[in-house]
Design a protein around this motif. Structure first.
Motif, short mmCIF file in Angstrom:
data_model
loop_
_atom_site.label_atom_id
_atom_site.label_comp_id
_atom_site.label_asym_id
_atom_site.label_seq_id
_atom_site.Cartn_x
_atom_site.Cartn_y
_atom_site.Cartn_z
N TRP A 10 -5.89 4.37 -1.70
CA TRP A 10 -6.57 3.62 -0.49
C TRP A 10 -5.75 2.57 0.22
O TRP A 10 -5.09 2.01 -0.56
N LEU A 11 -6.02 2.62 1.54
CA LEU A 11 -4.94 1.83 2.33
C LEU A 11 -5.78 0.82 2.75
O LEU A 11 -6.88 0.57 3.01
N GLU A 12 -4.88 -0.61 2.79
CA GLU A 12 -5.44 -1.81 3.26
C GLU A 12 -5.53 -1.69 4.76
O GLU A 12 -6.67 -2.22 5.19
N ARG A 13 -4.76 -0.92 5.69
CA ARG A 13 -5.07 -0.63 6.64
C ARG A 13 -4.29 0.56 7.18
O ARG A 13 -3.36 1.03 6.27
N MET B 140 1.04 -1.22 -0.02
CA MET B 140 0.06 -0.04 -0.15
C MET B 140 0.98 1.19 0.11
O MET B 140 1.87 1.25 0.49
N SER C 255 -2.27 3.62 -5.65
CA SER C 255 -3.63 3.64 -5.11
C SER C 255 -3.01 4.12 -3.79
O SER C 255 -2.43 3.60 -2.95
N ASN D 20 -7.58 7.08 5.48
CA ASN D 20 -8.44 7.03 4.51
C ASN D 20 -9.70 7.79 5.37
O ASN D 20 -10.61 7.96 4.73
N ASP E 177 -8.28 6.43 -7.96
CA ASP E 177 -7.62 5.95 -6.95
C ASP E 177 -6.04 6.64 -6.38
O ASP E 177 -5.74 6.22 -5.38
#
Ligand code: SF4
Length: 199
Positions: free
Chosen positions: A41-44, A1, A39, A17, A32
């Motif tokens: 957008w973070l996985e966490r 990420m 991207s 986010n 994104d």
């Protein structure tokens, strides 16, 4: 990420986010990433240690500034942001800016400008509008109509604590009259205004 990314000569930090707003013009609705980044957008949310590890593995001499700005409101992680900024201040000679919606007092139910003193050089705050109703219509802040007054109070407090404050509005979503009124508001607060293009 993507935790760190570059925009022009800036090293940007993507901390979260989360955001209390849902701005009608938010870049997050349009793709994104920005400026060719992967991207955002973070996985966490990355831990402070993960962010610091990436910063310490980056040649900061290649950049003009470090900017807290990603796909979310950075002050949602205010105290992690402050820890990261403190590390950068202690170890590198580079200016630090935070791009914020200015709502951290409402997010944290505290006067938060004091936490940035000595850690952050510039607060770039999205003014967006010239009145509370217009601001709410554009940002759809979850804090409602009190948001506009809160961000102005935050800007004033930061300026009184000698942090450099720049308020921004977007040229294509404001009229010339609104831009003049925005300048008046900024003059009253003692802060700078930047009329920026929609990116
Ligand atoms: S404050 Fe920023 S991140 Fe949040 S919705 Fe508005 S433009 Fe998007």
């Amino acid at each position: 990420m993507t935790i760190l990314y570059t925009v022009k000569n800036g090293l940007y930090i993507n901390l979260t986010n989360r955001c209390p707003c849902a701005c009608t013009f938010c870049l997050r609705q349009k793709g994104d990433g920005v400026y060719g980044s992967d991207s955002l957008w973070l996985e966490r949310e990355p831990t402070v240690e993960e962010v610091l590890e990436q910063i310490d593995n980056t040649d900061l001499t290649k950049f003009d500034e470090v900017v807290f700005c990603g796909y979310g409101e950075p002050t949602e992680r205010l105290f992690d942001l402050v820890k990261i900024a403190e590390h950068i201040k202690q170890n590198y000679n580079i200016p630090i800016r935070v791009n914020t919606n200015g709502l951290s007092d409402l997010i944290w139910q505290d006067d938060t400008a004091k936490y940035f003193v000595g850690k952050v050089d510039v607060l770039s705050i999205s003014l967006n509008s010239t009145n509370a109703e217009g601001y709410l219509a554009l940002t759809r802040s979850k804090f409602g109509i009190k948001s506009f007054e809160a961000l102005k109070k935050f800007a004033k407090s930061a300026r009184e604590l000698r942090i450099s404050v720049v308020m921004t509005i977007v040229d294509t979503v404001t009229t010339l009259d609104e831009q003049k009124k925005a300048k008046q508001i900024c003059d009253e607060l003692g802060v700078a205004l930047r009329i920026r293009p929609l990116e």
